[in-house]
Each structure stands twice: as C-alpha cells, then as structure tokens.
Design a protein around this motif. Structure first.
Motif, PDB file in Angstrom:
ATOM      1  N   ASP A 104       0.834  -1.215   0.000  1.00  0.00           N
ATOM      2  CA  ASP A 104       0.000   0.000   0.000  1.00  0.00           C
ATOM      3  C   ASP A 104       0.861   1.254   0.000  1.00  0.00           C
ATOM      4  O   ASP A 104       0.521   2.248  -0.649  1.00  0.00           O
ATOM      5  CB  ASP A 104      -0.919   0.017   1.238  1.00  0.00           C
ATOM      6  N   ILE A 105       1.982   1.182   0.747  1.00  0.00           N
ATOM      7  CA  ILE A 105       2.896   2.332   0.787  1.00  0.00           C
ATOM      8  C   ILE A 105       3.468   2.583  -0.610  1.00  0.00           C
ATOM      9  O   ILE A 105       3.502   3.719  -1.090  1.00  0.00           O
ATOM     10  CB  ILE A 105       4.031   2.084   1.806  1.00  0.00           C
ATOM     11  N   ILE A 106       3.890   1.490  -1.275  1.00  0.00           N
ATOM     12  CA  ILE A 106       4.466   1.629  -2.624  1.00  0.00           C
ATOM     13  C   ILE A 106       3.417   2.199  -3.587  1.00  0.00           C
ATOM     14  O   ILE A 106       3.708   3.094  -4.379  1.00  0.00           O
ATOM     15  CB  ILE A 106       5.000   0.269  -3.117  1.00  0.00           C
ATOM     16  N   VAL A 107       2.191   1.684  -3.492  1.00  0.00           N
ATOM     17  CA  VAL A 107       1.115   2.165  -4.367  1.00  0.00           C
ATOM     18  C   VAL A 107       0.882   3.663  -4.167  1.00  0.00           C
ATOM     19  O   VAL A 107       0.783   4.425  -5.131  1.00  0.00           O
ATOM     20  CB  VAL A 107      -0.196   1.369  -4.112  1.00  0.00           C
ATOM     21  N   LYS A 108       0.848   4.100  -2.889  1.00  0.00           N
ATOM     22  CA  LYS A 108       0.650   5.523  -2.593  1.00  0.00           C
ATOM     23  C   LYS A 108       1.782   6.359  -3.172  1.00  0.00           C
ATOM     24  O   LYS A 108       1.568   7.412  -3.759  1.00  0.00           O
ATOM     25  CB  LYS A 108       0.628   5.740  -1.065  1.00  0.00           C
ATOM     26  N   PHE A 109       2.999   5.828  -2.995  1.00  0.00           N
ATOM     27  CA  PHE A 109       4.197   6.515  -3.454  1.00  0.00           C
ATOM     28  C   PHE A 109       4.184   6.683  -4.974  1.00  0.00           C
ATOM     29  O   PHE A 109       4.605   7.707  -5.508  1.00  0.00           O
ATOM     30  CB  PHE A 109       5.427   5.721  -3.000  1.00  0.00           C
ATOM     31  N   LEU A 110       3.658   5.686  -5.675  1.00  0.00           N
ATOM     32  CA  LEU A 110       3.667   5.721  -7.137  1.00  0.00           C
ATOM     33  C   LEU A 110       2.426   6.388  -7.736  1.00  0.00           C
ATOM     34  O   LEU A 110       2.357   6.589  -8.937  1.00  0.00           O
ATOM     35  CB  LEU A 110       3.784   4.296  -7.701  1.00  0.00           C
ATOM     36  N   SER A 111       1.460   6.732  -6.877  1.00  0.00           N
ATOM     37  CA  SER A 111       0.182   7.204  -7.419  1.00  0.00           C
ATOM     38  C   SER A 111       0.277   8.490  -8.262  1.00  0.00           C
ATOM     39  O   SER A 111      -0.503   8.640  -9.199  1.00  0.00           O
ATOM     40  CB  SER A 111      -0.874   7.341  -6.315  1.00  0.00           C
ATOM     41  N   PRO A 112       1.231   9.418  -7.981  1.00  0.00           N
ATOM     42  CA  PRO A 112       1.335  10.572  -8.891  1.00  0.00           C
ATOM     43  C   PRO A 112       1.647  10.144 -10.336  1.00  0.00           C
ATOM     44  O   PRO A 112       1.086  10.697 -11.283  1.00  0.00           O
ATOM     45  CB  PRO A 112       2.496  11.382  -8.316  1.00  0.00           C
ATOM     46  N   LEU A 113       2.515   9.133 -10.475  1.00  0.00           N
ATOM     47  CA  LEU A 113       2.854   8.609 -11.800  1.00  0.00           C
ATOM     48  C   LEU A 113       1.628   8.038 -12.497  1.00  0.00           C
ATOM     49  O   LEU A 113       1.473   8.146 -13.707  1.00  0.00           O
ATOM     50  CB  LEU A 113       3.876   7.483 -11.655  1.00  0.00           C
ATOM     51  N   SER A 114       0.774   7.444 -11.679  1.00  0.00           N
ATOM     52  CA  SER A 114      -0.428   6.838 -12.225  1.00  0.00           C
ATOM     53  C   SER A 114      -1.344   7.903 -12.830  1.00  0.00           C
ATOM     54  O   SER A 114      -1.963   7.695 -13.877  1.00  0.00           O
ATOM     55  CB  SER A 114      -1.124   6.047 -11.117  1.00  0.00           C
ATOM     56  N   GLY A 115      -1.388   9.083 -12.164  1.00  0.00           N
ATOM     57  CA  GLY A 115      -2.193  10.176 -12.686  1.00  0.00           C
ATOM     58  C   GLY A 115      -1.725  10.647 -14.055  1.00  0.00           C
ATOM     59  O   GLY A 115      -2.530  10.908 -14.943  1.00  0.00           O
ATOM     60  N   ILE A 116      -0.399  10.700 -14.241  1.00  0.00           N
ATOM     61  CA  ILE A 116       0.158  11.189 -15.495  1.00  0.00           C
ATOM     62  C   ILE A 116      -0.030  10.184 -16.627  1.00  0.00           C
ATOM     63  O   ILE A 116      -0.383  10.535 -17.745  1.00  0.00           O
ATOM     64  CB  ILE A 116       1.679  11.486 -15.335  1.00  0.00           C
ATOM     65  N   THR A 117       0.202   8.889 -16.309  1.00  0.00           N
ATOM     66  CA  THR A 117       0.241   7.886 -17.368  1.00  0.00           C
ATOM     67  C   THR A 117      -1.107   7.248 -17.675  1.00  0.00           C
ATOM     68  O   THR A 117      -1.273   6.626 -18.712  1.00  0.00           O
ATOM     69  CB  THR A 117       1.202   6.745 -16.983  1.00  0.00           C
TER      70      THR A 117
ATOM     71  N   ILE B 147      -2.240  -1.069 -10.291  1.00  0.00           N
ATOM     72  CA  ILE B 147      -1.468  -1.876 -11.243  1.00  0.00           C
ATOM     73  C   ILE B 147      -0.009  -1.436 -11.268  1.00  0.00           C
ATOM     74  O   ILE B 147       0.844  -2.133 -11.799  1.00  0.00           O
ATOM     75  CB  ILE B 147      -2.065  -1.737 -12.673  1.00  0.00           C
ATOM     76  N   MET B 148       0.291  -0.254 -10.712  1.00  0.00           N
ATOM     77  CA  MET B 148       1.652   0.272 -10.796  1.00  0.00           C
ATOM     78  C   MET B 148       2.726  -0.709 -10.289  1.00  0.00           C
ATOM     79  O   MET B 148       3.759  -0.865 -10.934  1.00  0.00           O
ATOM     80  CB  MET B 148       1.768   1.602 -10.044  1.00  0.00           C
ATOM     81  N   PRO B 149       2.503  -1.402  -9.136  1.00  0.00           N
ATOM     82  CA  PRO B 149       3.549  -2.336  -8.691  1.00  0.00           C
ATOM     83  C   PRO B 149       3.834  -3.423  -9.731  1.00  0.00           C
ATOM     84  O   PRO B 149       4.986  -3.837  -9.898  1.00  0.00           O
ATOM     85  CB  PRO B 149       2.954  -2.957  -7.415  1.00  0.00           C
ATOM     86  N   LEU B 150       2.794  -3.860 -10.436  1.00  0.00           N
ATOM     87  CA  LEU B 150       2.994  -4.855 -11.487  1.00  0.00           C
ATOM     88  C   LEU B 150       3.859  -4.286 -12.607  1.00  0.00           C
ATOM     89  O   LEU B 150       4.772  -4.944 -13.104  1.00  0.00           O
ATOM     90  CB  LEU B 150       1.631  -5.304 -12.049  1.00  0.00           C
ATOM     91  N   ALA B 151       3.577  -3.023 -12.963  1.00  0.00           N
ATOM     92  CA  ALA B 151       4.366  -2.379 -14.022  1.00  0.00           C
ATOM     93  C   ALA B 151       5.831  -2.250 -13.624  1.00  0.00           C
ATOM     94  O   ALA B 151       6.724  -2.437 -14.435  1.00  0.00           O
ATOM     95  CB  ALA B 151       3.776  -1.015 -14.359  1.00  0.00           C
ATOM     96  N   VAL B 152       6.069  -1.955 -12.336  1.00  0.00           N
ATOM     97  CA  VAL B 152       7.450  -1.798 -11.877  1.00  0.00           C
ATOM     98  C   VAL B 152       8.185  -3.137 -11.896  1.00  0.00           C
ATOM     99  O   VAL B 152       9.341  -3.233 -12.320  1.00  0.00           O
ATOM    100  CB  VAL B 152       7.486  -1.183 -10.457  1.00  0.00           C
ATOM    101  N   LEU B 153       7.512  -4.205 -11.451  1.00  0.00           N
ATOM    102  CA  LEU B 153       8.156  -5.517 -11.365  1.00  0.00           C
ATOM    103  C   LEU B 153       8.333  -6.177 -12.721  1.00  0.00           C
ATOM    104  O   LEU B 153       9.252  -6.952 -12.936  1.00  0.00           O
ATOM    105  CB  LEU B 153       7.322  -6.447 -10.476  1.00  0.00           C
ATOM    106  N   ASN B 154       7.432  -5.850 -13.651  1.00  0.00           N
ATOM    107  CA  ASN B 154       7.362  -6.560 -14.924  1.00  0.00           C
ATOM    108  C   ASN B 154       8.687  -6.650 -15.692  1.00  0.00           C
ATOM    109  O   ASN B 154       9.077  -7.746 -16.112  1.00  0.00           O
ATOM    110  CB  ASN B 154       6.283  -5.912 -15.784  1.00  0.00           C
TER     111      ASN B 154
END
Lengths: 207, 174
Positions: B66-79, B85-92
């Motif tokens: 949840d912390i990672i998701v929150k941390f990445l959420s600004p990126l999610s807004g842009i893309t 799904i962001m953690p999946l994109a990072v690990l992929n």
C-alpha cells in the motif's frame, strides 16, 4: 540486481509491518506463501504441458518455417547488415515466430544463434551493434499471438471470457514494439553521426 | 470480442493437428515430447516462483505494498495506468516470477473481468521480462557495452504499460 530487489522487498516488508502492526499477518503470509507458490505453479502446469505439446506438432509440421518465411523479407529491411535469405535472417525470423507462437523453449536457442552470427561480423566484440540492439529490443517486447498463461489464470479467477483480452494485447504489443524499434533506430543514428560531425568540425577549423 | 475469444483456441489447435496429420507427422509422439518439455520448464521456474511469491506475499501482508502504491500514485495520474497496477508495471521488466505473483494477487483481489483485472492481463500478455532478455542475449556472446539497448527496451515496456490501460478502455470501456 535481483539479489537487491528480492532482499529489499523482504526487508521493506518487515519494516512496514513494524510500523503498521501487521506482524502477525506478515508471519502468516510467510507460512502460507510456499503453498501459494506451488498452487500458482500447479494452476499453470497443465496448460504449459498442453501448449508445449501442441506447439511441438506445429514445429514438426513445418508451420514455424512457413510463418517465418513471411516475416523474413521484413527483417532484411529492418536490419542493416542482415542479408535477405541469409542464415542470420533465418535464425531471427524463426526466433520471432517461435515467440509469436509462445514457444519459449525453442525461441531462446534460435535467438542465441542469431546473436552468434551477428557477433561474427561485429568488428568490436564487446560492443553491441545496431542490429543487435534492435533484435534484443524485439525480443524483450514479447509478441505472442495467444497469451496462454494469462488466459489460464483468468479462467481460474472466474473470467467469463479469458481470451477476450487478446486484441487489446496485440495492439499494446504492437505499439510497444514500434516504440522500442524507433527509439533504437533514432539513437543509433544520433550516436553514429556524432563522430562524423566532430571530424567535419575539426576539418572546418583546420581550414 | 467474446466470439473471437471463444473461437481462437479451438481453431488454432484443430489447424495445427490438421496440418500435422496432412504432413504425416506422428502427432501424438510429438505432443508427448513437447508436453515433457513444458514440464521441464515448470520444474525450472518453480524455485524462483517460490522465492518471489513469498516476497510479494510479505509486501502485501505487511502493508508495504500500500505504501508503494501511494508513493507511485502521482505517476499513475500522469500515465493513466491505474495505481493498483503500478507495482505490477514496476516488477514486470525486472522479474518474471515477481510479475506473475503480483498478477495473481490483482486477479484475486479485483477479479479477472474487472477493469483492473483486464489491464493487468493485457500488461502481462504484452511484455516479456526485459532485463532477463538483455542479460541472456548479450551474455551469450560476451557483449559488455549494450549502448542504448536498455533505454529502448524500457521505452518499449513503458509504452506497453500505458497502452494496456488505454486499449482496455478502448475495447471494454472503464
């Protein structure tokens, strides 16, 4: 790299659990994870065997060769130093075809053969050539016609139509492939032209 | 979309079996040979799957995810990639096993036919483990300077992530 990422995930989880007070559920998850991993693999095993078998028939009946013959002319256009109908072009198109059909086992040796042939022509044995870059980028953007692993897991989690994502997958892969190859080509042009420009400048100065 | 999805697998299998019969291939022997290879692949990936399912499971249970998701959420807004799904994109691009266990987690939490389940499915189907391909292919011939390979491959990955969310909205609505 994997060492740090894996270690990082586990250490970070531990620290997060201290602050969130989720230590008990962290402990439970460790106990259950081994079992979860096996059940994930078991979900996929049947399909991997089935598809491996079907695709072996495709390979033996020459289907891979037929598809790869269609792709081959395209490759000689895409790659600078790969001649039409050359052994390198053949290995490349067989590799990409194997990927298309989801034949991971067959794809890798073919790809390595293509790399070996390109390396023979490479004047600088430690530096990647333009063609190698395009080829590796094409391999890292998976082009698969039928996403069997995804479909299998979707079925297990109650999808009404596991294959319905296929057209979206094709479109995404195509866009990704295009972006990768274009980037590779643009950067190759930029970097290759640089030395020539420098030489031209120097000549200009000496005059 | 549903019709295509239902038809594709049976048609492909019948075509292949038919081609094998016409060419006089010993289809059942071939099938067994290929299936055995499939089983060997499973055996080979099992240890790394165990390791990564544990690590991803720990991330999830500890609240670290949840912390990672929150941390990445600004990126999610842009893309336009949903933040879940962001953690999946990072690990992929980094780990095939990690992506697979993250994918399973998403299907378990949100269901396969949800918007999130579909985006994750397209993402999984449209990419390969980039760093693995780079390591194996260059490693085999002793290339050390890979120049702009990683950059181009990561741009390809990034494009496919953004495209996954976009194509799912295009084909299914959100």
């Amino acid at each position: 790299m994997m060492n740090y990422i894996w270690g990082g995930m586990i250490v970070f989880s531990f620290i997060a659990a201290i602050f969130s007070g989720n230590m008990q559920s962290l402990s439970d998850s460790v106990v259950n994870s081994g079992q979860d991993a096996i059940s994930l693999v078991i979900k996929l095993t049947g399909m991997m065997c089935l598809w491996g078998g079907i695709m072996k028939i495709a390979e033996k009946s020459g289907l891979t060769r037929v598809i790869s013959r269609f792709l081959s002319p395209l490759f000689s256009k895409l790659y600078k130093n790969v001649g039409r109908g050359s052994k390198t072009a053949e290995a490349m198109s067989m590799n990409i075809t194997a990927n298309l059909l989801g034949l991971g086992n067959a794809a890798t040796p073919l790809g390595l053969e293509a790399m070996r042939r390109m390396q023979e022509e490479n004047p600088d044995k430690t530096t990647a050539t333009e063609d190698m870059i395009v080829f590796v980028v094409m391999n890292s953007a998976a082009m698969r016609l039928i996403p069997t692993t995804v479909a299998t897991l979707r079925t297990q989690f109650g999808s009404a139509s596991p294959m319905e994502i296929m057209p979206a997958t094709w479109l995404s892969t195509a866009m990704s492939l295009l972006a990768g190859v274009i980037t590779a080509k643009i950067f190759s042009k930029l970097l290759n032209n640089k030395p020539r420009r420098v030489i031209a400048l120097k000549r200009g100065f000496s005059k | 979309m549903k019709v295509l999805g239902a038809v594709v697998l049976p048609v492909v299998i019948v075509l292949i079996i038919g081609a094998g019969l016409l060419r006089g291939v010993k289809i059942f022997d071939c099938f067994l040979e290929g299936a055995k290879e499939g089983l060997i692949t499973v055996k080979n990936i099992l240890p790394s799957i165990v390791g990564l399912v544990v690590a991803v499971g720990m991330l999830k249970a500890s609240g670290g995810l949840d912390i990672i998701v929150k941390f990445l959420s600004p990126l999610s807004g842009i893309t336009g990639i949903p933040e879940e799904i962001m953690p999946l994109a990072v690990l992929n691009p980094i780990s095939g096993g990690g992506a697979l266990s993250m994918y399973e987690l998403i299907l378990k939490d949100y269901g396969a036919d949800s918007y999130l389940g579909r985006v994750a499915s397209v993402m999984m189907g449209a990419t390969e483990t980039t760093f693995y391909a780079i390591t194996v292919y260059y490693g085999s011939v002793g290339i050390k300077k890979t120049r702009h390979t990683t950059l181009a491959a990561l741009i390809a990955d990034f494009t496919s992530f953004v495209a996954s969310a976009w194509t799912v909205r295009l084909f299914f609505g959100s």
